[in-house]
Design a protein around this motif. Structure first.
Motif, PDB file in Angstrom:
ATOM      1  N   LYS A 198     -10.210  -4.276 -13.022  1.00 27.19           N
ATOM      2  CA  LYS A 198     -10.021  -3.271 -11.976  1.00 27.19           C
ATOM      3  C   LYS A 198      -8.760  -3.564 -11.157  1.00 27.19           C
ATOM      4  N   VAL A 199      -8.481  -4.844 -10.947  1.00 24.96           N
ATOM      5  CA  VAL A 199      -7.250  -5.214 -10.246  1.00 24.96           C
ATOM      6  C   VAL A 199      -6.041  -4.792 -11.069  1.00 24.96           C
ATOM      7  N   LEU A 200      -6.084  -5.067 -12.375  1.00 22.88           N
ATOM      8  CA  LEU A 200      -4.983  -4.673 -13.254  1.00 22.88           C
ATOM      9  C   LEU A 200      -4.848  -3.153 -13.303  1.00 22.88           C
ATOM     10  N   PHE A 201      -5.968  -2.441 -13.243  1.00 23.44           N
ATOM     11  CA  PHE A 201      -5.930  -0.976 -13.218  1.00 23.44           C
ATOM     12  C   PHE A 201      -5.184  -0.483 -11.981  1.00 23.44           C
ATOM     13  N   ASP A 202      -5.508  -1.045 -10.831  1.00 21.28           N
ATOM     14  CA  ASP A 202      -4.844  -0.643  -9.587  1.00 21.28           C
ATOM     15  C   ASP A 202      -3.359  -0.956  -9.637  1.00 21.28           C
ATOM     16  N   TRP A 203      -3.010  -2.109 -10.162  1.00 16.32           N
ATOM     17  CA  TRP A 203      -1.595  -2.448 -10.286  1.00 16.32           C
ATOM     18  C   TRP A 203      -0.885  -1.479 -11.222  1.00 16.32           C
ATOM     19  N   GLY A 204      -1.576  -1.069 -12.298  1.00 16.60           N
ATOM     20  CA  GLY A 204      -0.974  -0.122 -13.228  1.00 16.60           C
ATOM     21  C   GLY A 204      -0.671   1.211 -12.572  1.00 16.60           C
ATOM     22  N   GLN A 205      -1.539   1.639 -11.640  1.00 18.79           N
ATOM     23  CA  GLN A 205      -1.288   2.888 -10.918  1.00 18.79           C
ATOM     24  C   GLN A 205      -0.019   2.784 -10.078  1.00 18.79           C
ATOM     25  N   LYS A 206       0.284   1.561  -9.634  1.00 12.90           N
ATOM     26  CA  LYS A 206       1.452   1.350  -8.776  1.00 12.90           C
ATOM     27  C   LYS A 206       2.729   1.139  -9.589  1.00 12.90           C
ATOM     28  N   TYR A 207       2.642   0.335 -10.649  1.00  6.74           N
ATOM     29  CA  TYR A 207       3.863  -0.077 -11.353  1.00  6.74           C
ATOM     30  C   TYR A 207       4.180   0.741 -12.594  1.00  6.74           C
ATOM     31  N   GLY A 208       3.241   1.543 -13.075  1.00 11.62           N
ATOM     32  CA  GLY A 208       3.562   2.421 -14.187  1.00 11.62           C
ATOM     33  C   GLY A 208       2.901   2.048 -15.503  1.00 11.62           C
ATOM     34  N   THR A 209       3.299   2.764 -16.557  1.00 10.00           N
ATOM     35  CA  THR A 209       2.643   2.638 -17.857  1.00 10.00           C
ATOM     36  C   THR A 209       2.877   1.290 -18.521  1.00 10.00           C
ATOM     37  N   VAL A 210       4.012   0.665 -18.224  1.00 13.47           N
ATOM     38  CA  VAL A 210       4.319  -0.663 -18.766  1.00 13.47           C
ATOM     39  C   VAL A 210       4.656  -1.561 -17.589  1.00 13.47           C
ATOM     40  N   MET A 211       3.866  -2.607 -17.387  1.00 17.34           N
ATOM     41  CA  MET A 211       4.109  -3.487 -16.238  1.00 17.34           C
ATOM     42  C   MET A 211       4.038  -4.948 -16.672  1.00 17.34           C
TER      43      MET A 211
END
Length: 501
Positions: free
Chosen positions: A63-76
């Protein structure tokens, strides 16, 4: 007096050197934390020097990685200790990397946690190259040549379903945890395929193997094991050191349990009588053109790979399915009605029945989307310098599919956090298969047993509903979001009751 002055001078010089040494180390640590593998590397959180993002992952890292993905984009990129790990947060990004650019993304980073056990053997953690390609090709051809096609495997599954039903009849009306019985059944299907034999459900050795395998994936310290995937030096520090040792012991116990079966096959081997996977492997070891790939160590590890991967994935999926029925009684009722209308009480389930069972297929697919066993699968590694979505990824970059993010992508799945099997049924009432539900990952490193696992899930799920009515075994049971985050995301323990139909 002079001596004291000299001592004082040396003390000041030494102190200054110590200060400069500390400052230099701090500067190097900061630089290592600040720099990226490439100026055009994907963006993402770096956390703190040395430890990276470890303090932020918590108990639900997906879930933490999901939230970060919403912020940083499709490839992070995410800094794990001193290593930058790239996460692919959408189906399109995963498909582009692992399918369209499969050769560039099919490597496997060396995970010391498993290297200690596998010694670069097996099918799962071995790096991309001749050995992997040879062994995957051999495995698929061996199963095909042994008559393990679709119809034959359906017969194997339905025959084992008959044994399971007989075993479960002794537990009718009692609150039971079905998970271990599911382990036993799926394990037997794998054993028949790989070893040419099955085990009785009351076989003590067989039960011990499954207990160890089950605990290895769901015990409380599995989060420690998971973190050691990314933070390899943790295995030298308590409490990770203890978890590491227990993990090695569990793997050894499981592997040793099957060694007598391999030895028996060697003793009785006849080149003109190939009956199972082990026989086929021994044949290649003696008469094949690429004998260097068919070592005793490779056979030992591959047998364990097939057994572990084939058992726990399917068993946990089934456990989530039955928990889903308890949570959604209206859906449960519709599926049972569908099973009765299509199969009745005596027709053996077949994969050909899926087209007539849209409610069942939609429910299975939604559970696979919603309850993700391996949120980030097993990491890949780039085999060359490459580009993805405009970013540059140097050779040997660790890359993971963020399956959790792909399955909860609002651009693909409206209201993604709502459990809704109806999203997989079209306006004509027909089931719509979605290639964007990817519990087995994609590409060259996708699960080798995906087709068998999908068959097992459908046939066993339907077979149990055909023979038993399922009711709650207690007043409270977990929801489909209330799982255990270990090596796999598994349901928390729950009980149900079975009643003969």
């Amino acid at each position: 007096m002079f001596s004291n002055a000299v001592d004082a001078m040396f003390w000041m010089v030494n102190s200054a050197l110590n200060v400069w040494t500390i400052l230099a180390l701090l500067a190097v640590s900061f630089y290592e934390w600040w720099k990226k593998p490439h100026p055009n590397f994907p963006p993402g959180p770096r956390g703190l020097p040395i430890i990276g993002v470890l303090p932020w992952l918590g108990g639900d890292p997906q879930k933490v990685l999901f939230d970060w993905g919403q912020k940083y984009g499709t490839v992070m990129s995410v800094r794990m200790a001193g290593v930058d790990n790239v996460f692919l947060n959408t189906y399109d990004a995963i498909n582009t990397a692992f399918v369209k650019q499969g050769d560039n993304f099919s490597g496997r980073p060396a995970v010391e946690l498993f290297t200690d056990v596998l010694k670069f053997n097996g099918l799962v953690y071995v790096d991309f190259g001749g050995k992997l390609l040879n062994q995957r090709k051999f495995a698929m051809q061996a199963l095909k040549s042994l008559g393990m096609g679709k119809r034959e495997m359906e017969n194997v599954v339905n025959e084992e379903m008959r044994h399971l039903a007989k075993h479960l009849e002794t537990k009718v009306g009692k609150p039971i945890d079905l998970e271990l019985d599911l382990y036993n059944m799926i394990g037997n299907i794998i054993c028949v395929t790989a070893f040419g034999r099955r085990f009785d459900y009351d076989d003590q050795k067989f039960k011990e193997v499954f207990e160890v395998l089950k605990n290895e994936y769901v015990q409380d310290e599995t989060l420690l094991v998971l973190l050691m995937h990314f933070y390899k030096y943790l295995r030298f520090i308590p409490p990770f050191k203890g978890a590491h040792q227990r993990f090695l012991q569990a793997e050894k116990f499981i592997g040793d349990a099957f060694q007598p079966i391999i030895d028996e096959h060697k003793k009785n081997f006849q080149p003109d009588c190939i009956g199972d996977y082990i026989d086929a492997f021994l044949y290649e070891q003696k008469y094949g053109k690429e004998k260097e790939y068919f070592t005793d160590e490779q056979l030992h590890i591959t047998v364990r790979d097939i057994f572990e991967a084939g058992t726990e994935t399917t068993s946990y999926t089934l456990a989530w399915l039955f928990l889903g029925l308890l949570n959604y009684p209206d859906i449960h009722k519709n599926i049972v009605t569908e099973v009765d209308q299509v199969l009745g009480s005596s027709t053996n389930p077949s994969m050909s029945h899926r087209s007539d069972m849209p409610a069942t297929c939609a429910f299975i697919q939604e559970v696979m989307r919603y309850c993700i066993l391996f949120a980030n699968a097993i990491p890949h590694q780039t085999t060359t310098d490459t580009t993805l979505n405009g970013f540059t990824l140097p050779k040997n970059t660790t890359v993971s599919p963020n399956i959790y993010a792909a399955h909860f992508d609002p651009n693909t799945w409206p209201n993604p956090h709502e459990f809704n099997p109806g999203r997989h049924i079209d306006q004509d009432g027909k089931f719509v298969y979605s290639p964007k539900v990817i519990p087995f990952s994609l590409g060259r490193r996708a699960c080798l047993g995906e087709s068998l696992a999908r068959m097992e899930v459908f046939l066993v799920f339907v077979g149990i509903l055909q023979k038993f009515t399922i009711t709650p075994g207690s007043f409270k049971f977990p929801s489909l979001t209330d799982g255990h985050n270990g090596v796999a995301f598994s349901p928390k323990p729950y009980k149900l009751k079975l009643h003969l139909r």
